[in-house]
Scaffold this motif. Structure first.
Motif, PDB file in Angstrom:
ATOM      1  N   SER A   1       0.833  -1.204   0.000  1.00 46.56           N
ATOM      2  CA  SER A   1       0.000   0.000   0.000  1.00 46.56           C
ATOM      3  C   SER A   1       0.865   1.250   0.000  1.00 46.56           C
ATOM      4  O   SER A   1       0.554   2.232  -0.679  1.00 46.56           O
ATOM      5  CB  SER A   1      -0.914   0.020   1.221  1.00 46.56           C
ATOM      6  OG  SER A   1      -1.744  -1.107   1.210  1.00 46.56           O
TER       7      SER A   1
ATOM      8  N   GLN B   1      -7.259   0.605  -0.049  1.00 46.59           N
ATOM      9  CA  GLN B   1      -7.514  -0.607   0.719  1.00 46.59           C
ATOM     10  C   GLN B   1      -8.698  -0.421   1.655  1.00 46.59           C
ATOM     11  O   GLN B   1      -9.514  -1.290   1.827  1.00 46.59           O
ATOM     12  CB  GLN B   1      -6.256  -0.949   1.502  1.00 46.59           C
ATOM     13  CG  GLN B   1      -6.381  -2.197   2.311  1.00 46.59           C
ATOM     14  CD  GLN B   1      -5.020  -2.628   2.816  1.00 46.59           C
ATOM     15  OE1 GLN B   1      -4.015  -1.979   2.576  1.00 46.59           O
ATOM     16  NE2 GLN B   1      -4.994  -3.737   3.520  1.00 46.59           N
TER      17      GLN B   1
ATOM     18  N   ASP C   1      -6.189  -1.663  -4.580  1.00 47.86           N
ATOM     19  CA  ASP C   1      -5.534  -2.184  -3.377  1.00 47.86           C
ATOM     20  C   ASP C   1      -6.515  -3.075  -2.627  1.00 47.86           C
ATOM     21  O   ASP C   1      -7.416  -2.589  -1.948  1.00 47.86           O
ATOM     22  CB  ASP C   1      -5.044  -1.018  -2.504  1.00 47.86           C
ATOM     23  CG  ASP C   1      -4.080  -1.479  -1.432  1.00 47.86           C
ATOM     24  OD1 ASP C   1      -3.955  -2.710  -1.236  1.00 47.86           O
ATOM     25  OD2 ASP C   1      -3.460  -0.613  -0.783  1.00 47.86           O
ATOM     26  N   GLU C   2      -6.339  -4.356  -2.752  1.00 49.11           N
ATOM     27  CA  GLU C   2      -7.196  -5.363  -2.124  1.00 49.11           C
ATOM     28  C   GLU C   2      -8.684  -5.085  -2.331  1.00 49.11           C
ATOM     29  O   GLU C   2      -9.445  -4.975  -1.368  1.00 49.11           O
ATOM     30  CB  GLU C   2      -6.890  -5.471  -0.623  1.00 49.11           C
ATOM     31  CG  GLU C   2      -5.495  -6.030  -0.373  1.00 49.11           C
ATOM     32  CD  GLU C   2      -5.298  -6.434   1.068  1.00 49.11           C
ATOM     33  OE1 GLU C   2      -6.235  -7.008   1.653  1.00 49.11           O
ATOM     34  OE2 GLU C   2      -4.204  -6.175   1.590  1.00 49.11           O
TER      35      GLU C   2
HETATM   36 MG   LIG Z   1      -2.025  -2.602   2.246  1.00 47.36          MG
END
Ligand SMILES: [Mg+2]
Ligand SMILES: Nc1ncnc2c1ncn2[C@@H]1O[C@H](COP(=O)(O)OP(=O)(O)OP(=O)(O)O)[C@@H](O)[C@H]1O
Ligand SMILES: Nc1ncnc2c1ncn2[C@@H]1O[C@H](COP(=O)(O)OP(=O)(O)OP(=O)(O)O)[C@@H](O)[C@H]1O
Ligand SMILES: [Mg+2]
Lengths: 364, 333, 516, 324
Positions: C45, C87, C169-170
């Protein structure tokens, strides 16, 4: 980065902040005063220039320590109470009733009874916003601000119409307390009343309560993350109410100690802003009880400094207040401290970016 | 009123051995802040006059409204040893000064507006009830007057006080007594602001007294907030009575008179006597109408705007008060 | 293919001294899907925040379209055609979906373009939603939509700004399998339209399914960049974790013991009187794992909360060891050896602003054993905390570190350590592996199995079907607040099959009844 | 006494007083609202109002134009708000400390400047002041009821009401307003889209200064024609209460201010009833008690809706089952 190092940086920051504030003050004073040097000197050094002034600092700090603690406690529970002013009045009033109307007790027991009454008065008055907050989520800023007015006005009604000493002349007060229940002075040349010791004890008490007991743990958890506290089975409503009540009790205690130490009786509108100053002190101290002690002393020092400057130079009362305000602003400027800390970390780190934290952590 | 002497003439140190060499110095402790346009300001005027005309060295310290500060504030003045005489007043500081006077028997005090019974203190009090009696009588005469344009036939007069506290209620009681002395049927509408600063609220209350109760003359006892009262009356074309100092010129023709506590002149007088070494420390003087400690502001504006008939009657009432023919009850005793 | 983006030798030291990146290299080609993988806290991240201008690198350079760039903030990055889905949600809850999407880049009209052009806004959003085939109501407030919908809003935010290089991000951490599939369809169609994607995930299955190339980060350094078609899950995980990882949990057959938890016709209503949980009944016995599958928002949360006392039931009974615990306080329930791993560790499961120790002692601080007189016995508590930090391998310097400074996996370990420390008879685990890396997943799964083997009854709620299938002894499916199926986890049970129940296409009420 | 009170309600005196006493609270709380919306709770309303009240009357009386006075009051308040921004946003001083500092500063600096420039202690009462004008609406002013309701109010009363609409449009109909609200909700979200969070917070504080400035100038040049030290006497704190009571939207603020204004108007009327048996202190408490009640009613109703739906649970079959 150890704690002591940070403490040292904090101190450095505070000294720097004071320096800048004094510089600012100096610039202002320079423009308005004929005798800027004397004015500055009397502001900075005046408060320490005599045992009398030192004792004034301590006496002024005493109620501020109580209100500062009162607010530190609720703030730690994340309740933004502004109610110390009203609680102080109610506690002081109830305590004063006990002081005036209970007779025939030995002095020490009587004093204890008075303190308990004051404590209870403040706590019960604190119960109201606590209950409203816990059960209906009524915004505590609004309720406490409004209840302050209610407390001030209704105690004023009672003192003027019901409990007034007929001797009291143009401004109402209760009859003077018996001499033996007043908080005595340490000595004639150093007239600090014993309230400061009770305040110091309160600091220790609040510190122990917050950091060493179950209640304190629960209060802090509720303050940090109420969802987590609830999930953990903590009775959050109870904690909220309790926290505001403890806060009220401390404020009430501050009220009665101010009355027993300084006034010798209950006087109409005896507190101007002790409760609100407590907010500033709690915030300056970041809600840490030990720091509250220091912040209250600092604040009292500023006030005495202002008074001395007014008395000893041509700087007026208003300017003294403005300079105090600047000092408070500078000393609470987080940015300065953050900057210092970050620079110090960077200095330590940049040399060895590869000397790392994660790898060290793996070893643990 | 009267002159009750309760002690022998204590020594004034008027022989010029002042602590700051040559000049006498006076410290004035204001247990409030200045700027109320009345009480403390009035004393300040007396002190300033003494500075100019008598050559005093003057230091004024404003203690602020926090009562907890006052004791230490006064004591630090005393203990500094800089002042030949310290001027302080009001019933809120009686005990403090009493204690300090005992602790520092060499320090001389002039105490105004209440009594401190110590050999090194000279006290002077002002009979606000007598003064307010005059104001009440005046208001009564105005509201039933037919010459004055702003006066209506209704017998209603107004009172606006700062707070509901004994000293203000003493003013009020004198005012009512005066009005009823003139005419039993006069109704007094009384409102309380709740502080001494909220001029807009004072104005609002006064407007309401005028609009809905038909008050045509209003007496304010509310320090700086009272200016709102005067303004409301002026706007509405009715009358008002100022307080503590001469406020007649704030709205000429509307502020018909002011109930003055002549703290300035009595302060000046006390300082003058002190300089001459003849101030009777250990005594107490009550300054009423007779001693001219209190009275209505009867200046040119008064003469210009107040009808002759009222002026004549007021003269008569003032005389009766001075002679003791009329007795005013004070709620403070 | 030419490199669209190059990040060279990136270093990042956070102000608090954490070194997140220590020499990362990343090269992304135009039109590819580039997966970025690594353990929790590896610095993924951070790297992306640097790319997006949210953080400044301590060292290193970014080359975009052949030019060295310096983004001073997201605004610069956006104007260069970058977009990032973060995220954690970056949404303003009390604004509408549409307001959130256009935020900062609204269609304007009127005098000096001072006003919002809400008509145009509406049209554009509707067009966008249609073009990418998302199911969303633009007028709804974000606070009232589901997690999956929120994720779509995040993606629309990026698309709305016309980003060509999209960082995700995820994005799948909180999505159901169906939603993930939908998302992947969208991503593939984007790539067809020559978009470039950087994709971060902990789910290697997804990496294998969708990416072209993979970069592996470990402890802030680039380990390797691989072509997906030349590698496999085992190799990637070895590179990430530094050892072999077990993907299939080893689980012995076990004869269930006595009933520990039984729900009888439990219903829960919301403020509007709508039934969120509708007459749910089931039993769990000791040594048994009951997995609850279902599309998120079908009553899972209410089910967990009603058992743990966080929500009140409107009717029914919850029998724990034959005692009805409905109406008991949360604290009482917690003290009855019922462990609860809540689905949201950031807000409910942990207190990020407290220390790790304070997070760990949530139950035992009440134990007289940890007190001296009226005071907490700090020494014993510290010992306890250290013990569990060691036993559960929580990576931290000190028990006095703030929980918020831990990476997701480590934070979850703290939660699990705490809940295991009370030696639960009943363990309720909601989304226990959401967002944690494969190493930690393996560990958590092992812990859950261990408890089951010790005779604990486990209620496992997860949006991750593979997790449910690999751990559970029996599987229940929640649909619309109803338990529509309760099945034995046999070999022949497929994800597909369960999916039908989850979508309400199929019901197995008979089986449920038969089981009772 | 009640008949007298009633007659004033009937003859609409109460409306006139209501509008007048609502206006400063309304304006100040709109100012408080705008910064509160971005997550900066401005406790310094009281101090800002004082500074504006003084500045506008000082400049207004010197120049002879009320408009110049009002504008200068507003400008000074905006500048002071920027100073607050500097200390809070840049120097990271707690916003509450900053607010209290501004309050103390406002009180002191006005007294100081008053004595410096006008040699006046405590109050400044210029003669021949050009006050904010009163708006008499032709035609309507002669119709008894309408005239009383709509005509004869200070221009600032109308400006106050217009400001409600203005703030509403700004917050909900302009991108700028949406940005402000987004910042208050989630600064990270706003920041991640390139919205300059800090700068907008400064601007919100500046708006705060504008409205509070108007409120202050109304006190010294509209409601009265004078400056008296500390004349705001707690209005800023009442406004703060209204901000929090008003649920963070301009309509809520308007309603909150009206509740307050109504309580104040009622207090005024009750205070001027001859021989009223109610002690003055109880009448003075009215606005505060009304606020608490309003808040509690509001909070209970909000909560009540949730409790209603749950009540079945406590009386339903679940609780009827005795634990085994
Ligand atoms: Mg992360
Ligand atoms: N703002 C910050 N301040 C200080 N440390 C931070 C900050 N953000 C991240 N970190 C730390 O930097 C390291 C790398 O964090 P990062 O978020 O980049 O990891 P990640 O690879 O994204 O992990 P995950 O898979 O859990 O999302 C971690 O140790 C984290 O705690
Ligand atoms: N200013 C900060 N100081 C210390 N720690 C920080 C700071 N900002 C963020 N962190 C922490 O660093 C980590 C940032 O990592 P990030 O939010 O990218 O994912 P993660 O928390 O590591 O993993 P996940 O979201 O998968 O659980 C978080 O744990 C966060 O709480
Ligand atoms: Mg008349």
């Amino acid at each position: 980065m150890n704690k002591r190092h940070f403490l040292y940086l904090d101190l450095l920051g505070i000294i720097g902040a004071i320096f800048f504030a004094v510089l600012c003050g100096f610039i202002i004073i320079f423009f308005v005063s004929e005798e800027p040097n004397a004015a500055i000197a009397s502001f900075v050094l005046g408060p320490f220039s005599s045992p009398f002034n030192i004792s004034t600092i301590l006496n002024k700090a005493t109620p501020l320590i109580f209100t500062g603690l009162a607010l530190a406690v609720v703030f730690q529970t994340n309740i933004f109470s502004m109610g110390a002013e009203g609680q102080l009045y109610v506690g002081g009033f109830v305590g004063a009733l006990a002081a005036t109307y209970i007779h025939g007790l030995p002095a020490t027991i009587h004093i204890l009874v008075i303190l308990i009454f004051a404590l209870a008065g403040g706590a019960i008055f604190g119960f109201i916003p606590g209950y409203l907050k816990a059960n209906w989520n009524a915004n505590e800023v609004v309720t406490t601000l409004m209840l302050n007015y209610v407390a001030i006005i209704s105690t004023s009604y009672l003192i003027n119409n019901v409990f007034k000493d007929p001797e009291s002349g143009g401004f109402a007060r209760m009859p003077f307390f018996d001499k033996d229940i007043l908080l005595g002075k340490i000595s004639g040349t150093f007239p600090v009343h014993y309230g400061i010791f009770i305040a110091a004890a309160a600091v220790v008490f609040v510190y122990m309560m917050l950091y060493k007991t179950r209640l304190g743990y629960e209060m802090r958890l509720v303050g940090q993350n109420i969802d987590f506290a609830r999930y953990g089975g903590i009775k959050t409503r109870r904690i909220i109410i309790l926290s505001v009540m403890i806060s009220g009790a401390l404020a009430g205690l501050g009220g009665i100690i101010e009355l027993m130490g300084v006034h010798g009786t209950y006087k109409d509108s005896f507190s101007i802003n002790l409760g609100f100053d407590g907010i500033i002190i709690a915030l300056l101290a970041r809600n840490n009880p030990i720091a509250v002690l220091l912040a209250a002393l600092f604040y009292a020092y500023l006030q005495v400094g202002g008074q001395v400057m007014q008395a000893e130079s041509d700087v007026s009362r208003e300017l003294a207040v403005i300079i105090q305000v600047l000092l408070v602003l500078f000393v609470s400027a987080q940015a300065v401290f953050n900057y210092l800390k970050q620079r110090s970390i960077m200095k330590n780190k940049s040399g060895n970016i590869s000397g790392d934290k994660a790898v060290k952590a793996n070893v643990v | 009123g009267g002159n009750k002497s309760s002690g022998d003439k204590g020594g004034g140190n008027g022989d010029g051995d002042g602590k700051s060499g040559g000049k006498l110095s006076v410290g004035y402790y204001v247990n409030a802040t200045l700027g109320d346009k009345s009480f403390f300001d009035s004393v300040k005027r007396g002190v300033d006059k003494a500075e100019k005309e008598l050559g005093y060295e003057v230091k004024t310290i404003e203690g602020g409204t926090n009562q907890g500060d006052w004791h230490a504030g006064i004591e630090s003045m005393v203990s500094s040893g800089k002042y030949d005489v310290i001027l302080v007043g009001t019933s809120q500081t009686v005990e403090m000064v009493d204690e300090l006077a005992q602790k520092y028997p060499d320090q001389k005090f002039i105490f105004f507006d209440d009594v401190v019974d110590q050999p090194n203190v000279y006290s002077m009090t002002y009979s606000q009830s007598e003064g307010s009696f005059l104001a009440g009588a005046f208001a009564g005469l105005v509201t039933i007057n037919e010459e004055l344009e702003g006066a209506n036939p209704e017998k209603v007069i107004g009172f606006v006080g700062g707070m509901d506290i004994p000293i203000i209620n003493d003013f009020k009681s004198g005012y009512e007594q005066g009005a009823h002395y003139v005419d039993k049927d006069i109704k007094v509408v009384s409102s309380i602001i709740g502080n001494f600063a909220d001029a807009p609220k004072a104005k609002e209350l006064t407007l309401s007294q005028i609009n809905s109760q038909n008050a045509d003359v209003v007496y304010q006892v509310a320090a700086a907030a009272g200016l709102g009262v005067l303004e409301a009356a002026n706007e509405k074309g009715v009358y008002s009575i100022g307080v503590d100092s001469n406020q007649n010129d704030i709205h000429p023709g509307s502020v018909l008179t002011s109930m003055m506590k002549n703290l300035d002149s009595s302060t000046f007088r006390a300082l003058e006597m002190f300089q001459g070494g003849e101030l009777p420390f250990g005594t107490h003087e009550e300054l009423g109408v007779k001693e001219e400690g209190v009275g209505l502001a009867q200046d040119d504006l008064y003469n210009e705007h107040v009808p002759q008939s009222i002026r004549d009657q007021m003269e008569d009432i003032t005389k009766k008060l001075a002679d003791g023919e009329i007795e005013v009850k004070s709620t403070l005793k | 293919m030419a490199a669209l983006l190059e990040m060279k030798n990136i270093h990042k030291v956070y102000p608090n001294g954490t070194v997140a990146n220590r020499g990362v290299n990343l090269e992304v080609h135009e039109g590819e899907i580039h997966a970025l993988v690594g353990e929790n806290g590896a610095g993924k991240s951070t790297l992306m925040k640097i790319l997006f201008g949210l953080e400044t690198p301590t060292e290193g350079e970014v080359i975009f379209k052949g030019q060295k760039v310096h983004f001073h903030g997201p605004r610069d990055a956006i104007s260069q055609g970058l977009g990032m889905v973060h995220q954690h949600f970056m949404l303003a809850p009390s604004l509408t979906v549409s307001e959130n999407i256009v935020l900062g880049d609204e269609p304007r009209k009127g005098f000096l373009h001072l006003f919002r052009d809400r008509k145009k806004e509406k049209e554009e959003i509707q067009e966008l939603i249609r073009r990418f085939g998302f199911k969303l109501n633009p007028e709804e407030l974000v606070e009232s939509i589901s997690v999956g919908q929120k994720q779509r809003v995040e993606i629309l935010k990026v698309l709305y700004r016309g980003a060509k290089l999209i960082i995700l991000d995820e994005p799948t951490a909180v999505l159901t399998p169906q939603e993930t599939d939908e998302l992947f369809d969208s991503i593939k169609s984007l790539v067809d339209q020559n978009y470039t994607i950087i994709f971060i995930t902990h789910k290697l299955r997804e990496v294998m399914e969708i990416s072209n190339r993979i970069t592996v980060l470990k402890a802030g350094k680039t380990i390797e960049t691989l072509f997906t078609k030349n590698t496999n899950q085992e190799e990637i995980s070895r590179l990430m974790v530094g050892r072999d990882v077990l993907f299939r949990v080893e689980k012995q057959e076990k004869e269930p013991e006595d009933t520990i938890l039984e729900l009888r016709d439990v219903s829960v209503k919301n403020e509007k009187g709508l039934k969120l949980l509708n007459s749910v009944s089931f039993k769990i016995r000791g040594g048994e794992i009951l997995g609850i599958a279902g599309v998120e928002g079908n009553g899972q949360r209410e089910l967990v909360e009603v058992i743990t006392g966080l929500t009140k039931a409107s009717s029914g009974q919850v029998l724990y060891l034959n005692e009805n615990i409905l109406g008991k306080s949360i604290g009482d329930i917690r003290s009855m050896r019922i462990g609860h791993i809540p689905e949201d560790r950031q807000t409910t499961g942990a207190c990020l602003t407290s220390t790790i120790e304070e997070n760990l002692i949530l139950d035992i601080y009440n134990d007289p054993q940890f007190r001296t007189g009226p005071f907490l016995n700090k020494k014993k508590l510290k010992e306890f905390a250290r013990n569990y930090i060691r036993m559960y391998d929580v990576r931290t310097d000190s028990e006095l570190a703030l929980a918020g400074s831990l990476s997701g996996g480590n934070l979850q370990k703290v939660v699990i350590a705490r809940e295991m420390a009370k030696n639960p008879k009943l363990l309720i685990a909601a989304q226990p592996t959401r967002g944690v890396d494969i190493g930690a997943i393996e560990f958590i799964h092992q812990e859950i199995i261990k408890k089951r083997d010790e005779g604990t009854a486990v209620l496992l709620v997860s949006a991750e079907l593979s997790e449910i299938i690999s751990l559970s002894d029996r599987i229940g499916v929640l649909y619309n607040g109803e338990l529509v199926a309760l099945l034995n986890n046999a070999e022949e049970l497929t994800e597909q099959e369960i999916g039908y129940y989850m979508l309400g296409i199929k019901r197995a009420v008979e089986e449920v009844a038969a089981h009772e | 006494m009640w008949s007298s009170l009633w007659s004033q309600i009937i003859d609409l005196s109460i409306v006139v007083i209501l509008l007048r006493s609502t206006t400063p609270i309304l304006l100040a709380s709109l100012g408080g609202l705008i910064s509160d919306v971005t997550g900066v709770t401005n406790i310094g309303l009281e101090g800002l109002m004082l500074v504006s009240a003084f500045t506008s009357i000082a400049i207004g009386s010197v120049t002879g134009y009320w408009s110049i006075g009002v504008v200068s009051g507003v400008i000074i308040c905006v500048l002071l708000s920027y100073a607050m921004g500097f200390f809070h946003l840049k120097m990271k001083v707690d916003i509450i400390i900053t607010g209290f500092a501004v309050n103390m500063f406002g009180s002191s600096v006005t007294i100081f400047l008053m004595s410096k420039f006008f040699d006046a202690t405590g109050s400044f009462n210029p003669s021949g002041l050009d006050k904010i004008p009163v708006v008499n609406i032709p035609l309507i002013k002669d119709i008894s009821i309408l005239g009383k309701i709509f005509s004869g109010h200070s221009l600032m009363v109308w400006i106050g009401l217009l400001c409600v609409g203005f703030v509403f449009i700004m917050l909900y109909r302009t991108p700028y307003g949406v940005h402000l609200r987004a910042i208050g909700e989630s600064p990270q979200a706003a920041g991640s889209l390139g919205i300059p969070v800090r700068r907008l917070q400064y601007s919100a504080l500046a708006w705060s200064g504008v409205f509070v400035g108007l409120a202050g100038s109304f006190m010294s040049m509209g409601m009265t024609g004078m400056f008296v030290k500390d004349m705001t006497a707690g209005t800023g704190f009442l406004a703060l209460a209204v901000v929090l009571l008003g649920n963070r939207n301009p309509i809520g603020i308007l309603i909150g201010s009206l509740i307050f204004g109504f309580a104040k108007a009622l207090e005024t009327l009750l205070q001027t009833i001859p021989n009223s048996p109610i002690p003055s202190q109880f009448v003075q408490m009215l606005p505060y008690v009304v606020t608490i009640l309003a808040l509690v009613v509001y909070a209970v109703r909000k909560q009540g809706r949730q409790i209603d739906s749950l009540s079945e649970a406590s009386t339903g079959p679940a609780s009827a089952v005795a634990p085994k």
